[in-house]
Design a protein around this motif. Structure first.
Motif, PDB file in Angstrom:
ATOM      1  N   SER A 380       0.873  -1.176   0.000  1.00 17.70           N
ATOM      2  CA  SER A 380       0.000   0.000   0.000  1.00 17.70           C
ATOM      3  C   SER A 380       0.905   1.220   0.000  1.00 17.70           C
ATOM      4  CB  SER A 380      -0.932   0.012   1.215  1.00 17.70           C
ATOM      5  OG  SER A 380      -0.187   0.047   2.418  1.00 17.70           O
ATOM      6  N   GLN A 381       0.552   2.196  -0.841  1.00 16.42           N
ATOM      7  CA  GLN A 381       1.442   3.336  -1.031  1.00 16.42           C
ATOM      8  C   GLN A 381       0.668   4.639  -0.962  1.00 16.42           C
ATOM      9  OE1 GLN A 381       3.373   4.797  -4.969  1.00 16.42           O
ATOM     10  NE2 GLN A 381       4.943   3.499  -4.043  1.00 16.42           N
ATOM     11  N   PHE A 382       1.324   5.640  -0.399  1.00 14.29           N
ATOM     12  CA  PHE A 382       0.807   7.005  -0.386  1.00 14.29           C
ATOM     13  C   PHE A 382       1.936   7.925  -0.835  1.00 14.29           C
ATOM     14  CE2 PHE A 382       0.682  11.097   1.867  1.00 14.29           C
ATOM     15  CZ  PHE A 382      -0.512  11.605   1.371  1.00 14.29           C
ATOM     16  N   GLY A 383       1.617   8.860  -1.719  1.00  7.29           N
ATOM     17  CA  GLY A 383       2.654   9.760  -2.197  1.00  7.29           C
ATOM     18  C   GLY A 383       2.107  11.116  -2.571  1.00  7.29           C
ATOM     19  N   TYR A 384       2.998  12.074  -2.636  1.00  3.37           N
ATOM     20  CA  TYR A 384       2.618  13.419  -3.077  1.00  3.37           C
ATOM     21  C   TYR A 384       3.839  14.095  -3.673  1.00  3.37           C
ATOM     22  CZ  TYR A 384       4.664  14.719   1.451  1.00  3.37           C
ATOM     23  OH  TYR A 384       5.507  14.867   2.527  1.00  3.37           O
ATOM     24  N   GLY A 385       3.603  15.163  -4.390  1.00  2.00           N
ATOM     25  CA  GLY A 385       4.717  15.880  -4.990  1.00  2.00           C
ATOM     26  C   GLY A 385       4.227  17.042  -5.821  1.00  2.00           C
ATOM     27  N   GLY A 386       5.180  17.762  -6.402  1.00  2.00           N
ATOM     28  CA  GLY A 386       4.827  18.900  -7.225  1.00  2.00           C
ATOM     29  C   GLY A 386       6.025  19.439  -7.971  1.00  2.00           C
ATOM     30  N   ARG A 387       5.733  20.343  -8.880  1.00  2.00           N
ATOM     31  CA  ARG A 387       6.756  20.944  -9.723  1.00  2.00           C
ATOM     32  C   ARG A 387       6.363  22.386 -10.003  1.00  2.00           C
ATOM     33  NH1 ARG A 387      10.518  19.434 -13.818  1.00  2.00           N
ATOM     34  NH2 ARG A 387      10.589  20.891 -15.573  1.00  2.00           N
ATOM     35  N   THR A 388       7.337  23.264 -10.030  1.00  2.00           N
ATOM     36  CA  THR A 388       7.084  24.650 -10.404  1.00  2.00           C
ATOM     37  C   THR A 388       8.242  25.160 -11.245  1.00  2.00           C
ATOM     38  OG1 THR A 388       6.450  26.835  -9.564  1.00  2.00           O
ATOM     39  CG2 THR A 388       8.166  25.678  -8.350  1.00  2.00           C
ATOM     40  N   GLN A 411       9.221  15.149  -4.700  1.00  4.44           N
ATOM     41  CA  GLN A 411       8.316  14.009  -4.587  1.00  4.44           C
ATOM     42  C   GLN A 411       8.658  13.188  -3.342  1.00  4.44           C
ATOM     43  OE1 GLN A 411       9.054  12.585  -8.838  1.00  4.44           O
ATOM     44  NE2 GLN A 411       6.882  12.122  -8.602  1.00  4.44           N
ATOM     45  N   PHE A 412       7.612  12.626  -2.742  1.00  4.29           N
ATOM     46  CA  PHE A 412       7.773  11.778  -1.554  1.00  4.29           C
ATOM     47  C   PHE A 412       6.775  10.638  -1.632  1.00  4.29           C
ATOM     48  CE2 PHE A 412       6.161  10.512   2.605  1.00  4.29           C
ATOM     49  CZ  PHE A 412       7.334  10.142   3.251  1.00  4.29           C
ATOM     50  N   SER A 413       7.188   9.467  -1.168  1.00  5.10           N
ATOM     51  CA  SER A 413       6.258   8.339  -1.076  1.00  5.10           C
ATOM     52  C   SER A 413       6.600   7.473   0.122  1.00  5.10           C
ATOM     53  CB  SER A 413       6.292   7.484  -2.351  1.00  5.10           C
ATOM     54  OG  SER A 413       7.521   6.803  -2.468  1.00  5.10           O
ATOM     55  N   LEU A 430       3.994 -14.819   6.764  1.00  2.00           N
ATOM     56  CA  LEU A 430       4.763 -13.608   6.498  1.00  2.00           C
ATOM     57  C   LEU A 430       6.259 -13.919   6.538  1.00  2.00           C
ATOM     58  CD1 LEU A 430       4.760 -10.478   6.133  1.00  2.00           C
ATOM     59  CD2 LEU A 430       4.925 -10.324   8.633  1.00  2.00           C
ATOM     60  N   ARG A 431       6.991 -13.462   5.500  1.00  3.48           N
ATOM     61  CA  ARG A 431       8.442 -13.668   5.435  1.00  3.48           C
ATOM     62  C   ARG A 431       9.195 -12.426   5.913  1.00  3.48           C
ATOM     63  NH1 ARG A 431       9.035 -16.588  -0.554  1.00  3.48           N
ATOM     64  NH2 ARG A 431       7.986 -18.545   0.009  1.00  3.48           N
ATOM     65  N   PHE A 432       8.797 -11.265   5.399  1.00  2.00           N
ATOM     66  CA  PHE A 432       9.406 -10.019   5.874  1.00  2.00           C
ATOM     67  C   PHE A 432       8.472  -8.864   5.541  1.00  2.00           C
ATOM     68  CE2 PHE A 432      11.129 -11.081   1.743  1.00  2.00           C
ATOM     69  CZ  PHE A 432      11.060  -9.915   1.004  1.00  2.00           C
ATOM     70  N   SER A 433       8.606  -7.788   6.326  1.00  2.00           N
ATOM     71  CA  SER A 433       7.730  -6.631   6.193  1.00  2.00           C
ATOM     72  C   SER A 433       8.558  -5.362   6.325  1.00  2.00           C
ATOM     73  CB  SER A 433       6.629  -6.666   7.268  1.00  2.00           C
ATOM     74  OG  SER A 433       5.840  -5.495   7.211  1.00  2.00           O
ATOM     75  N   ASP A 434       8.328  -4.403   5.404  1.00  2.00           N
ATOM     76  CA  ASP A 434       9.111  -3.170   5.384  1.00  2.00           C
ATOM     77  C   ASP A 434       8.209  -1.953   5.244  1.00  2.00           C
ATOM     78  OD1 ASP A 434      11.553  -4.572   5.394  1.00  2.00           O
ATOM     79  OD2 ASP A 434      11.495  -4.782   3.211  1.00  2.00           O
ATOM     80  N   ASP A 435       8.670  -0.850   5.819  1.00  2.00           N
ATOM     81  CA  ASP A 435       8.172   0.474   5.466  1.00  2.00           C
ATOM     82  C   ASP A 435       9.255   1.137   4.624  1.00  2.00           C
ATOM     83  OD1 ASP A 435       5.716   0.375   6.703  1.00  2.00           O
ATOM     84  OD2 ASP A 435       6.466   1.153   8.616  1.00  2.00           O
ATOM     85  N   LEU A 436       8.875   1.556   3.421  1.00  2.00           N
ATOM     86  CA  LEU A 436       9.835   2.109   2.469  1.00  2.00           C
ATOM     87  C   LEU A 436       9.542   3.593   2.266  1.00  2.00           C
ATOM     88  CD1 LEU A 436       9.447  -0.748  -0.183  1.00  2.00           C
ATOM     89  CD2 LEU A 436      11.038  -0.684   1.735  1.00  2.00           C
ATOM     90  N   PHE A 437      10.528   4.433   2.506  1.00  2.00           N
ATOM     91  CA  PHE A 437      10.382   5.873   2.334  1.00  2.00           C
ATOM     92  C   PHE A 437      11.319   6.337   1.212  1.00  2.00           C
ATOM     93  CE2 PHE A 437       9.457   4.795   6.689  1.00  2.00           C
ATOM     94  CZ  PHE A 437       8.293   5.504   6.974  1.00  2.00           C
ATOM     95  N   VAL A 438      10.761   7.061   0.259  1.00  2.00           N
ATOM     96  CA  VAL A 438      11.565   7.585  -0.851  1.00  2.00           C
ATOM     97  C   VAL A 438      11.337   9.088  -0.942  1.00  2.00           C
ATOM     98  CG1 VAL A 438      12.078   7.473  -3.309  1.00  2.00           C
ATOM     99  CG2 VAL A 438      11.299   5.420  -2.113  1.00  2.00           C
ATOM    100  N   GLN A 439      12.419   9.822  -1.015  1.00  3.92           N
ATOM    101  CA  GLN A 439      12.344  11.273  -1.166  1.00  3.92           C
ATOM    102  C   GLN A 439      13.322  11.703  -2.255  1.00  3.92           C
ATOM    103  OE1 GLN A 439      12.202  14.721   2.051  1.00  3.92           O
ATOM    104  NE2 GLN A 439      14.295  14.000   1.826  1.00  3.92           N
ATOM    105  N   GLN A 440      12.813  12.436  -3.245  1.00  4.11           N
ATOM    106  CA  GLN A 440      13.700  12.949  -4.277  1.00  4.11           C
ATOM    107  C   GLN A 440      13.293  14.373  -4.629  1.00  4.11           C
ATOM    108  OE1 GLN A 440      13.621  13.744  -7.769  1.00  4.11           O
ATOM    109  NE2 GLN A 440      11.422  13.506  -8.120  1.00  4.11           N
ATOM    110  N   TYR A 441      14.281  15.188  -4.902  1.00  8.14           N
ATOM    111  CA  TYR A 441      14.009  16.548  -5.356  1.00  8.14           C
ATOM    112  C   TYR A 441      15.178  17.035  -6.189  1.00  8.14           C
ATOM    113  CZ  TYR A 441      17.126  18.099  -1.570  1.00  8.14           C
ATOM    114  OH  TYR A 441      18.210  18.296  -0.744  1.00  8.14           O
ATOM    115  N   PHE A 442      14.897  17.999  -7.052  1.00  2.19           N
ATOM    116  CA  PHE A 442      15.971  18.599  -7.833  1.00  2.19           C
ATOM    117  C   PHE A 442      15.627  20.046  -8.153  1.00  2.19           C
ATOM    118  CE2 PHE A 442      13.160  16.581 -10.932  1.00  2.19           C
ATOM    119  CZ  PHE A 442      13.040  17.526 -11.951  1.00  2.19           C
ATOM    120  N   LEU A 443      16.658  20.837  -8.306  1.00  6.00           N
ATOM    121  CA  LEU A 443      16.563  22.235  -8.712  1.00  6.00           C
ATOM    122  C   LEU A 443      17.140  22.341 -10.117  1.00  6.00           C
ATOM    123  CD1 LEU A 443      18.037  23.818  -5.442  1.00  6.00           C
ATOM    124  CD2 LEU A 443      15.623  23.324  -5.935  1.00  6.00           C
TER     125      LEU A 443
END
Length: 751
Positions: A380-388, A411-413, A430-443
Motif C-alpha cells: 500500500s502506497q501514499f505519495g505526493y509531490g509537485g513541480r514549479t 516528490q515523496f512516497s 509472512l516472510r518479511f515486512s518493510d516500510d519504504l520511504f523515498v524522497q527525491q528533489y531537484f533544482l
C-alpha cells in the motif's frame, strides 16, 4: 392607423439592422474551401457548404468550435466583421507547424533543440485503441513491450534493460504533472488509451530540467481543450480472445472553461492460459481560464486493474504449445490486482510582460496485490509531490533574445510492503515486512539565447537528490528488525545545445548532455528479502547531432539524429535459481545509434474524393556493445547489449477520403534480439503487418458516427512482444498474440 404605420416602420428598421456573418473556412496549406466543417457554439450548430461558407448571427459575440475529421479543431470568436475567413490546419502537419513542449516553452518541432518525437491523436488511433504499444513502436528510437496483457515497459534507446516489469529509467508527465513515482518507476498501465490524446517524447538524457533518467522523458496529455455546449459519447469494441471494451464520456462547457468525464472498461480472456485481464478507469477533468493568460486544470484518475501473469516459456515449451502458461503460474494464481487514485492540479499563469509560470501538484494512493510463482507480495502506497517553473522572455538587444527557465520538483512516497509465502494463490506465512520511504528533489535552471545568424544556444543544469529509507519491521529468516538507508550524493546534470536555423523549414543541432539514473526501490529491495544497497546509479555522457527539414511545399518532412551514449555502471538483470529477478552493475557500455523518420503526402487536398494519401518510414539503428563487463571468470566485453534489436523499421500508409472512409496500414520489422549477456540465445527477427479500415461522418449537426475494424499480425508471426533477459531455467519467451481481429462502433451526440 398612424400607430400601426409607426410599428411597421420599426419592424422594418429592426429587419434592416439584422445582419449575418459570412464565415469562409479554408485549408491553411492549399487555400481551398473546406466543406462539412461542424461549426458549434453552446446553443447552435451548423456546417459549411461546398464553398466552405457558413452564416452566423452577427448580433451575438460568442465562440464557436470548428471541427472536421481531417483538420485540427479550432476556436472562432465572432467580431464586428461581417465577412471573415478562418484557415484550418490539416491533421498532417509540417515540422514548423507541429508545436511541442520540450526543454522550454512551446515551439515548433523544427525549432526544438533536442531529439523529440510528437505522437498525435491521429497517430495513436491507427490501431485497435486498446493500448499505446503499436503506436509508440512506429516512432524511431522507441520500443514499447507488453510481456503480459496490461504489463508494459518502454525502452527509449535501450533503457528498458533493467525493467523486468513496469516502466523505469524514463520520466513521465501527465497533463504537466509528475506521474513517475519518486523512485523512478511508472505505472503506465493505470492509464487507459482514452486518457491520452497526444505524446511528446524526448529521447536521451533530459536531466537538465527533468531530473534523473537516462532514457528520456514522455509528456502525455489528455484532451482538455475548449468545449462549446456539450457532447455525450459512447463506444463499444469487440475483438479476438474475448476482448471487450466500452467507454462512456461526457463533455460540458461551463463559464470560462469546461469539464469532461469518462468511464472505460476493458477486459480480455487472453491469448495464453493465465493471461486474462480486466481494467476499469474513471477520469474527471476540468479546465478554467481564470483570466486571459491564466489556466487552471484539475484531474482525477481512478483505476481498478486486474491482470494475470502467464510467465515466460523455454524454447521447447514454445514449440509444444505457445498458448500455455509457465508451469505453476495457474496453481499459484500469478497475477496483479491494483487499485489506485491519482489527483492532480496544474496552473499556468502570467506574472507580467516578460514572466510566466507553471505550478503543478498531485496526491496518489495505491493498493497492490501480487501473488507470484515464488511468493506473494502486498503493498500500500501514499505519495505526493509537485513541480514549479518560472520563465523569463525578453530581447537583450536587436539581435539577441533570451528565454530563462528555473524551478524545482519534489516528490515523496511511503510504501508498506509485505512479502508472504504463496500457497495455492493465497498469502501464507509472512516472510518479511518493510516500510519504504523515498524522497527525491531537484533544482534546475536553463537559458536559451537567440543569437545573430539564426543561432540558438541552450545551456541548462540541475542538481539532483535522492534518499531511500528502509525500515525492516519483520524478517523471519533472521528474527531481526533494523533500519537501512541509502542517500545518493547530489548529482549535477548539465546539458548544452547549439541549433542553427538554415531556413524557416530546416534546422541542424549539436548537443552534449550528462545523465544519471539511480536504482529504483524494487531493485534495491528484492522479493527474496535481500537489500542491495551497494547498487550504483547509471551515469553517462551523450553526444548528439540532428537535422530536421520540410520540403516540397511542406509535404515531405524528415528528421534524423545520430548519437553516441557512453554509459558507466549499466544496470542489467539476472534471475537466481528460485526465479527471483536481481540486479547488478555491468561496467561500461558504448551505445551508438541513428534514428530516422520521413513522411510525405502524395495527395493533400480539401476537395476531391481523396483528401490525403501519406506514407511514413521510421528506422532505428541501435548498435550497443558492452565495453568493459566481467562477471567472475566470464568476460562479456564486446558483446551486443542484451535486449536491444540492432535494427527496427516501421512503414505506414494512411488514406482519408471526403466521404469519411479511411484506411491505415502498418508494417513493423524487428531484428534479432540477444536475450542473454553471453549472446548465445536470440529472439528471431520478425515482421508484423496490421490494418484498420473505417468510416466516420457527421450524420447531422448533432450526431457523429464512426465504425472501424481491422486485423493485427496479419501473417500470424510467432514472436515475443517482450522477453525475459538472463533468466534462470532458459525461460526467455513471452509469446505474443497470433492473428487477431477487432471491430468498434462510436456514437456521439452534440447538444
Amino acid at each position: 392607423m398612424r400607430i400601426i404605420f409607426l410599428v411597421f416602420l420599426s419592424l422594418l428598421s429592426l429587419a434592416g439592422n439584422a445582419q449575418d456573418i459570412h464565415l469562409t473556412i479554408l485549408d491553411k496549406s492549399s487555400g481551398r474551401p473546406v466543406p462539412d466543417v461542424l461549426v458549434k457554439s453552446s446553443d447552435d450548430q451548423k456546417t459549411t457548404d461546398l464553398n466552405g461558407v457558413v452564416i452566423l448571427d452577427a448580433s451575438r459575440k460568442i465562440s464557436y468550435v470548428l471541427s472536421h475529421v481531417s483538420y485540427i479543431a479550432s476556436i472562432y470568436k465572432t467580431n464586428d466583421s461581417l465577412e471573415d475567413t478562418v484557415y484550418l490546419e490539416p491533421s498532417s502537419l509540417a515540422l514548423n507547424e507541429i508545436v511541442v513542449q520540450g526543454f522550454g516553452s512551446q515551439k515548433p518541432l523544427v525549432d526544438q533543440p533536442a531529439a523529440i518525437s510528437h505522437v498525435s491523436k491521429k497517430a495513436l488511433a491507427r490501431f485497435d485503441e486498446t493500448s499505446l504499444v503499436d503506436a509508440f513502436n512506429t516512432v524511431p528510437g522507441i520500443r514499447m513491450e507488453e510481456r503480459a496483457p496490461n504489463s508494459y515497459r518502454i525502452s527509449i534507446r535501450g533503457s528498458s534493460l533493467r525493467a523486468p516489469f513496469g516502466v523505469r529509467n524514463v520520466k513521465v508527465y501527465w497533463n504537466g504533472i509528475p506521474y513517475t513515482a519518486p523512485d523512478g518507476t511508472t505505472a503506465l498501465n493505470l492509464l487507459d488509451f482514452s486518457n491520452i490524446s497526444q505524446a511528446d517524447i524526448i529521447k536521451g538524457p533530459a536531466g537538465s530540467i527533468y531530473g534523473a533518467g537516462n532514457g528520456g522523458v514522455i509528456r502525455l496529455k489528455s484532451d482538455l481543450s475548449d468545449v462549446q455546449g456539450g457532447k455525450a459519447s459512447a463506444e463499444f469494441m469487440g475483438g479476438a480472445f474475448g476482448t471487450i471494451r466500452y467507454r462512456m464520456g461526457l463533455q460540458q462547457s461551463i463559464k470560462n472553461g469546461g469539464m469532461s468525464a469518462s468511464y472505460v472498461r476493458q477486459k480480455s480472456d487472453g491469448f495464453r492460459d493465465q493471461s486474462a485481464s480486466d481494467r476499469k478507469v474513471f477520469q474527471w477533468g476540468s479546465s478554467w481560464n481564470t483570466s486571459s493568460n491564466n489556466t487552471l486544470n484539475f484531474s482525477i484518475l481512478y483505476t481498478d486493474l486486474y491482470y494475470e501473469l502467464p510467465g515466460a516459456l523455454t524454447a521447447e515449451q514454445m514449440a509444444e504449445d505457445r498458448t500455455q502458461a509457465r508451469p505453476g503460474s495457474e496453481d499459484k494464481n500469478a497475477s496483479i490486482t491494483q487499485k489506485a487514485l491519482f489527483t492532480g492540479l496544474n496552473y499556468d499563469y502570467s506574472l507580467g510582460q516578460h514572466w510566466d509560470a507553471e505550478t503543478s501538484g498531485y496526491v496518489t494512493t495505491s493498493d497492490f496485490d501480487n501473488p507470484f510463482n515464488t511468493d506473494y507480495k502486498k503493498e500500500s502506497q501514499f505519495g505526493y509531490g509537485g513541480r514549479t517553473r518560472f520563465t523569463y522572455k525578453n530581447n537583450l538587444s536587436d539581435n539577441v533574445t533570451i528565454e530563462w527557465i528555473s524551478g524545482a520538483e519534489y516528490q515523496f512516497s511511503k510504501t508498506t510492503a509485505d512479502n508472504f509465502g504463496n500457497v495455492g494463490g493465497k498469502a501464507d506465512t509472512l516472510r518479511f515486512s518493510d516500510d519504504l520511504f523515498v524522497q527525491q528533489y531537484f533544482l534546475f535552471t536553463q537559458a536559451e539565447l537567440g543569437l545573430p545568424g539564426d543561432f540558438y544556444l541552450t545551456a541548462g543544469i540541475s542538481q539532483n537528490n535522492l534518499k531511500y529509507d528502509i525500515n525492516r519491521k519483520v524478517d523471519v529468516s533472521t528474527g531481526l528488525a533494523y533500519d537501512r538507508s541509502r542517500d545518493f550524493d547530489p548529482v549535477w546534470v548539465p546539458r548544452i545545445t547549439l541549433l542553427k536555423k538554415l531556413t524557416a523549414d530546416q534546422s541542424v543541432r549539436a548537443a552534449v548532455s550528462y545523465g544519471f539514473s539511480p536504482p529504483t526501490i524494487d531493485e534495491v529491495r528484492t522479493n527474496e528479502g535481500s537489500l542491495n544497497l551497494d547498487l550504483e546509479a547509471e551515469k553517462g555522457t551523450n553526444y548528439e547531432l540532428g537535422y530536421r527539414a520540410s520540403f516540397w511545399n511542406k509535404r515531405v518532412n524528415t528528421d534524423i539524429t545520430f548519437f553516441y551514449f557512453k554509459l558507466d555502471q549499466t544496470i542489467t538483470t539476472y534471475t537466481n535459481p528460485v526465479g527471483v529477478v536481481l540486479f547488478r552493475n555491468a561496467g561500461e557500455t558504448d551505445q551508438k545509434g541513428v534514428e530516422f523518420n520521413i513522411n510525405y503526402d502524395l495527395i493533400k487536398q480539401s476537395t476531391g474524393v481523396v483528401n490525403q494519401l501519406s506514407l511514413q518510414h521510421s528506422y532505428t539503428g541501435h548498435f550497443f556493445k558492452f565495453k568493459n563487463y566481467r562477471q567472475g571468470e566470464d568476460d562479456y566485453s564486446g558483446n551486443d547489449l542484451t535486449g536491444v534489436a540492432p535494427n527496427t523499421l516501421a512503414n505506414t500508409l494512411d488514406l482519408n477520403t471526403s466521404f469519411g472512409f479511411y484506411m491505415n496500414l502498418t508494417h513493423q520489422f524487428v531484428d534479432e534480439v540477444p536475450l542473454n549477456d553471453e549472446n548465445t540465445v536470440y529472439q528471431e527477427k520478425y515482421n508484423l503487418v496490421s490494418s484498420r479500415i473505417g468510416w466516420r461522418r457527421l450524420l447531422s449537426t448533432h450526431w457523429e458516427l464512426e465504425v472501424y475494424g481491422g486485423i493485427q499480425n496479419l501473417f500470424d508471426e510467432q514472436y515475443s512482444r517482450g522477453n525475459d533477459l538472463n533468466p534462470y531455467g532458459q525461460r526467455y519467451y513471452q509469446p505474443a498474440l497470433g492473428r487477431n481481429g477487432f471491430a468498434c462502433l462510436k456514437l456521439a451526440f452534440n447538444y
